[in-house]
Design an enzyme around this catalytic site. Structure first.
Site, PDB file in Angstrom:
ATOM      1  N   TYR A  50      23.076   2.716 -29.018  1.00  0.00           N
ATOM      2  CA  TYR A  50      21.984   2.484 -29.974  1.00  0.00           C
ATOM      3  C   TYR A  50      21.536   3.794 -30.606  1.00  0.00           C
ATOM      4  CZ  TYR A  50      17.216   2.109 -31.691  1.00  0.00           C
ATOM      5  OH  TYR A  50      16.090   2.219 -32.469  1.00  0.00           O
ATOM      6  N   LYS A  89      21.889   5.271 -34.515  1.00  0.00           N
ATOM      7  CA  LYS A  89      20.703   5.610 -35.323  1.00  0.00           C
ATOM      8  C   LYS A  89      20.788   7.073 -35.776  1.00  0.00           C
ATOM      9  CE  LYS A  89      17.550   3.548 -36.296  1.00  0.00           C
ATOM     10  NZ  LYS A  89      17.281   2.641 -37.464  1.00  0.00           N
ATOM     11  N   THR A 133      14.204   6.534 -35.245  1.00  0.00           N
ATOM     12  CA  THR A 133      13.600   6.530 -33.916  1.00  0.00           C
ATOM     13  C   THR A 133      13.585   7.924 -33.296  1.00  0.00           C
ATOM     14  OG1 THR A 133      13.993   5.733 -31.661  1.00  0.00           O
ATOM     15  CG2 THR A 133      15.907   5.854 -33.074  1.00  0.00           C
ATOM     16  N   ASP A 134      12.662   8.128 -32.351  1.00  0.00           N
ATOM     17  CA  ASP A 134      12.642   9.402 -31.623  1.00  0.00           C
ATOM     18  C   ASP A 134      13.831   9.535 -30.670  1.00  0.00           C
ATOM     19  OD1 ASP A 134      11.838   7.515 -29.723  1.00  0.00           O
ATOM     20  OD2 ASP A 134       9.981   8.547 -29.166  1.00  0.00           O
ATOM     21  N   GLU A 135      14.521   8.413 -30.411  1.00  0.00           N
ATOM     22  CA  GLU A 135      15.639   8.468 -29.458  1.00  0.00           C
ATOM     23  C   GLU A 135      16.804   9.311 -29.950  1.00  0.00           C
ATOM     24  OE1 GLU A 135      16.941   4.947 -27.608  1.00  0.00           O
ATOM     25  OE2 GLU A 135      14.949   4.068 -27.518  1.00  0.00           O
TER      26      GLU A 135
HETATM   27  P1  NAD Z   1      14.223  -5.751 -34.277  1.00  0.00           P
HETATM   28  O1  NAD Z   1      15.457  -5.849 -33.462  1.00  0.00           O
HETATM   29  O2  NAD Z   1      12.998  -6.483 -33.842  1.00  0.00           O
HETATM   30  O3  NAD Z   1      14.525  -6.206 -35.775  1.00  0.00           O
HETATM   31  C1  NAD Z   1      15.695  -5.840 -36.446  1.00  0.00           C
HETATM   32  C2  NAD Z   1      15.894  -6.797 -37.617  1.00  0.00           C
HETATM   33  O4  NAD Z   1      17.098  -6.373 -38.311  1.00  0.00           O
HETATM   34  C3  NAD Z   1      16.112  -8.245 -37.192  1.00  0.00           C
HETATM   35  O5  NAD Z   1      15.318  -9.101 -37.982  1.00  0.00           O
HETATM   36  C4  NAD Z   1      17.590  -8.485 -37.442  1.00  0.00           C
HETATM   37  O6  NAD Z   1      17.920  -9.831 -37.775  1.00  0.00           O
HETATM   38  C5  NAD Z   1      17.852  -7.541 -38.604  1.00  0.00           C
HETATM   39  N1  NAD Z   1      19.275  -7.196 -38.709  1.00  0.00           N
HETATM   40  C6  NAD Z   1      20.106  -6.811 -37.690  1.00  0.00           C
HETATM   41  N2  NAD Z   1      21.352  -6.620 -38.173  1.00  0.00           N
HETATM   42  C7  NAD Z   1      21.297  -6.843 -39.509  1.00  0.00           C
HETATM   43  C8  NAD Z   1      22.253  -6.792 -40.553  1.00  0.00           C
HETATM   44  N3  NAD Z   1      23.536  -6.469 -40.319  1.00  0.00           N
HETATM   45  N4  NAD Z   1      21.845  -7.072 -41.803  1.00  0.00           N
HETATM   46  C9  NAD Z   1      20.556  -7.422 -42.064  1.00  0.00           C
HETATM   47  N5  NAD Z   1      19.611  -7.509 -41.111  1.00  0.00           N
HETATM   48  C10 NAD Z   1      19.975  -7.221 -39.854  1.00  0.00           C
HETATM   49  O7  NAD Z   1      13.938  -4.194 -34.423  1.00  0.00           O
HETATM   50  P2  NAD Z   1      12.550  -3.407 -34.561  1.00  0.00           P
HETATM   51  O8  NAD Z   1      12.066  -3.066 -33.211  1.00  0.00           O
HETATM   52  O9  NAD Z   1      11.684  -4.133 -35.511  1.00  0.00           O
HETATM   53  O10 NAD Z   1      13.077  -2.058 -35.233  1.00  0.00           O
HETATM   54  C11 NAD Z   1      13.121  -1.931 -36.648  1.00  0.00           C
HETATM   55  C12 NAD Z   1      13.580  -0.527 -36.996  1.00  0.00           C
HETATM   56  O11 NAD Z   1      12.681   0.418 -36.436  1.00  0.00           O
HETATM   57  C13 NAD Z   1      14.958  -0.169 -36.454  1.00  0.00           C
HETATM   58  O12 NAD Z   1      15.624   0.604 -37.424  1.00  0.00           O
HETATM   59  C14 NAD Z   1      14.658   0.655 -35.211  1.00  0.00           C
HETATM   60  O13 NAD Z   1      15.700   1.567 -34.949  1.00  0.00           O
HETATM   61  C15 NAD Z   1      13.390   1.362 -35.642  1.00  0.00           C
HETATM   62  N6  NAD Z   1      12.477   1.769 -34.568  1.00  0.00           N
HETATM   63  C16 NAD Z   1      12.049   0.873 -33.636  1.00  0.00           C
HETATM   64  C17 NAD Z   1      11.111   1.274 -32.679  1.00  0.00           C
HETATM   65  C18 NAD Z   1      10.575   0.306 -31.641  1.00  0.00           C
HETATM   66  O14 NAD Z   1       9.838   0.720 -30.750  1.00  0.00           O
HETATM   67  N7  NAD Z   1      10.891  -0.988 -31.709  1.00  0.00           N
HETATM   68  C19 NAD Z   1      10.645   2.587 -32.668  1.00  0.00           C
HETATM   69  C20 NAD Z   1      11.128   3.494 -33.633  1.00  0.00           C
HETATM   70  C21 NAD Z   1      12.026   3.059 -34.590  1.00  0.00           C
HETATM   71  O1  DAU Z   2      11.525   5.230 -28.726  1.00  0.00           O
HETATM   72  C1  DAU Z   2      11.757   4.309 -29.734  1.00  0.00           C
HETATM   73  C2  DAU Z   2      12.644   3.197 -29.221  1.00  0.00           C
HETATM   74  O2  DAU Z   2      11.837   2.409 -28.368  1.00  0.00           O
HETATM   75  C3  DAU Z   2      13.241   2.348 -30.331  1.00  0.00           C
HETATM   76  O3  DAU Z   2      14.112   3.135 -31.076  1.00  0.00           O
HETATM   77  C4  DAU Z   2      13.994   1.144 -29.772  1.00  0.00           C
HETATM   78  O4  DAU Z   2      14.446   0.304 -30.811  1.00  0.00           O
HETATM   79  C5  DAU Z   2      13.054   0.377 -28.872  1.00  0.00           C
HETATM   80  O5  DAU Z   2      13.743  -0.709 -28.267  1.00  0.00           O
HETATM   81  C6  DAU Z   2      12.483   1.290 -27.808  1.00  0.00           C
HETATM   82  O6  DAU Z   2      13.518   1.734 -26.896  1.00  0.00           O
HETATM   83  P1  DAU Z   2      13.297   1.757 -25.311  1.00  0.00           P
HETATM   84  O7  DAU Z   2      14.631   1.661 -24.675  1.00  0.00           O
HETATM   85  O8  DAU Z   2      12.390   2.862 -24.930  1.00  0.00           O
HETATM   86  O9  DAU Z   2      12.456   0.373 -25.172  1.00  0.00           O
HETATM   87  P2  DAU Z   2      12.498  -0.838 -24.140  1.00  0.00           P
HETATM   88  O10 DAU Z   2      11.383  -1.748 -24.526  1.00  0.00           O
HETATM   89  O11 DAU Z   2      13.845  -1.433 -23.993  1.00  0.00           O
HETATM   90  O12 DAU Z   2      12.131  -0.123 -22.759  1.00  0.00           O
HETATM   91  C7  DAU Z   2      10.984   0.696 -22.610  1.00  0.00           C
HETATM   92  C8  DAU Z   2      11.040   1.329 -21.232  1.00  0.00           C
HETATM   93  O13 DAU Z   2      10.857   0.307 -20.243  1.00  0.00           O
HETATM   94  C9  DAU Z   2      12.375   1.976 -20.906  1.00  0.00           C
HETATM   95  O14 DAU Z   2      12.138   3.132 -20.118  1.00  0.00           O
HETATM   96  C10 DAU Z   2      13.119   0.923 -20.089  1.00  0.00           C
HETATM   97  C11 DAU Z   2      11.993   0.213 -19.358  1.00  0.00           C
HETATM   98  N1  DAU Z   2      12.169  -1.221 -19.046  1.00  0.00           N
HETATM   99  C12 DAU Z   2      12.603  -2.039 -20.041  1.00  0.00           C
HETATM  100  C13 DAU Z   2      12.723  -3.397 -19.820  1.00  0.00           C
HETATM  101  C14 DAU Z   2      13.205  -4.347 -20.894  1.00  0.00           C
HETATM  102  C15 DAU Z   2      11.820  -1.705 -17.792  1.00  0.00           C
HETATM  103  O15 DAU Z   2      11.415  -0.944 -16.885  1.00  0.00           O
HETATM  104  N2  DAU Z   2      11.926  -3.053 -17.572  1.00  0.00           N
HETATM  105  C16 DAU Z   2      12.369  -3.931 -18.523  1.00  0.00           C
HETATM  106  O16 DAU Z   2      12.433  -5.145 -18.249  1.00  0.00           O
END
Ligand code: NAD
Ligand code: DAU
Length: 334
Positions: free
Chosen positions: A146, A150, A119-121
């Site tokens: 988190y 990562k 992730t970019d975080e």
């Molecule tokens: P998600 O939470 O929707 O899915 C995560 C999955 O991992 C789930 O199906 C969960 O059951 C599984 N999991 C959790 N713990 C586990 C374990 N111990 N063993 C096996 N499986 C396990 O997450 P996502 O949003 O799909 O993110 C997927 C990946 O992408 C992550 O590595 C996250 O850091 C990265 N990522 C997410 C975003 C975003 O915007 N969502 C952006 C950049 C990177």
């Molecule tokens: O940047 C990549 C990341 O993006 C991933 O690594 C994470 O897994 C993914 O969850 C996401 O992280 P954020 O914390 O940015 O996403 P989230 O959807 O939780 O929130 C997006 C923005 O919206 C953040 O600034 C918090 C805000 N927010 C979130 C929720 C749930 C609100 O204002 N209201 C809300 O109810």
């Protein structure tokens, strides 16, 4: 080709599995997923060419057996939600650090190609008026349990590449949106709130900026890196999608036929990162990748339509998710 996809029943992983078997008929996928609250079995179960194995990525024996039979390992599994990490950090340490370590050891033993999803975080955040964006040389500076776990997992991969010659690539992507995303996350939470007649919830002032990318573009970039990326390299994935949260909420409301100001400000997230922004020059210049979803408005419209027509997919998780937010102390500020 046999691909092992960890976390393939979660949001991005499930989209990856679905597009992979649809577009690559010579590929079979084994999903290893612990089926936590964030997973949905129905996102991948029953798809031709897909086997779902329920298990923990930190289970060394299971992981060893599954890695042994794969040609390629793509590691999505993670605890992924910042808000949860602020309440209960331990699962983040377990899955993101111990789980990644366990997988890397198996990949090392069996000498397999590995791609690490990050992730970019990991880079922390930028000021709103900073003209710069994150690139591959930006130092790590994570803010939350988190993002720090990562970041730690990325560092493990880099060390395994250098010390053991692991054949690995890493990608760090910005915020994804699209179908199959859990209703705890910002965009699906607001869409499903509006469907339920509840006002969307904006943390703090809403000036925080995220760099939105459609999940299909993220996954296409991952395949590009797997096929054309240089071993040992990191690539940042982004689609020039910067937008602040208040603008996203207003757009969701407008596209759903509501008053764009019909939202509530709620308690801010502790340590809330201000701005993320990706400079994808290396990915585009070196590997020739381009996003297909260039209009956030159109992508969001499709996503709203998906949540409207897939209520059975998200309904069960909605009330428990809102209960979790209430238990964490979320309160309306006005
Ligand atoms: P998600 O939470 O929707 O899915 C995560 C999955 O991992 C789930 O199906 C969960 O059951 C599984 N999991 C959790 N713990 C586990 C374990 N111990 N063993 C096996 N499986 C396990 O997450 P996502 O949003 O799909 O993110 C997927 C990946 O992408 C992550 O590595 C996250 O850091 C990265 N990522 C997410 C975003 C975003 O915007 N969502 C952006 C950049 C990177
Ligand atoms: O940047 C990549 C990341 O993006 C991933 O690594 C994470 O897994 C993914 O969850 C996401 O992280 P954020 O914390 O940015 O996403 P989230 O959807 O939780 O929130 C997006 C923005 O919206 C953040 O600034 C918090 C805000 N927010 C979130 C929720 C749930 C609100 O204002 N209201 C809300 O109810």
């Amino acid at each position: 080709m046999k691909v092992l996809v960890t976390g393939g029943a979660g949001f991005i992983g499930a989209n990856f599995v679905r597009s992979t078997v649809a577009e690559r008929p010579d590929t079979t996928v084994t999903v290893l997923d612990a089926l936590t609250y964030a997973a949905s079995r129905s996102s991948v179960e029953g798809l031709a060419g897909v086997r779902l194995v329920e298990g923990d990525v930190a289970d060394a024996d299971l992981v060893d057996a599954l890695v042994a039979e794969a040609d390629l390992v793509v590691h999505f599994a993670a605890e992924s939600h910042n808000d949860n990490s602020l309440v209960t950090p331990w699962p983040f340490v377990h899955t993101n650090l111990v789980g990644t370590f366990t997988l890397l050891e198996a990949v090392r033993r069996h000498k397999k190609r590995y791609h690490h999803i990050s992730t970019d975080e990991v880079f922390g955040d930028l000021e709103l008026d900073d003209p710069g964006r994150f690139n591959e040389l930006t130092p790590y500076n994570p803010s939350s349990p988190y993002s720090s776990t990562k970041a730690g997992s990325d560092l493990l991969v880099r060390a395994w590449v250098r010390s053991f010659g692991l054949e690995a690539t890493i990608s760090n992507c910005s915020n994804n949106y699209g179908p199959f995303q859990h209703v705890e996350k910002f965009i699906p939470r607001q869409i499903t709130n509006v469907i339920d007649g509840v006002r969307p919830r904006l943390y703090g002032t809403g000036e925080n900026v995220r760099d939105w990318i459609h999940v299909a573009d993220h996954n296409a970039a991952v395949w590009t890196i797997i096929e054309r990326g240089r071993i040992g390299e990191t690539y940042l994935i982004g689609a020039d999608g910067e937008m602040n949260n208040v603008s996203v909420i207003r757009l969701v409301l407008e596209l759903m036929g509501q008053d764009p100001d019909a939202f509530d400000h709620v308690t801010d997230r502790p340590g809330h990162d201000l701005r993320y922004a990706i400079d994808p020059t290396r990915l585009r210049g070196e590997l020739g990748w381009e996003p297909r979803f260039t209009s956030f408005r159109d992508g969001l419209e499709d996503t709203i339509a998906w949540y409207r027509s897939h209520e059975s997919w998200w309904r069960d998780a909605k009330e428990t998710t809102e209960q979790r937010y209430r238990a964490a102390g979320e309160q309306i500020r006005g």
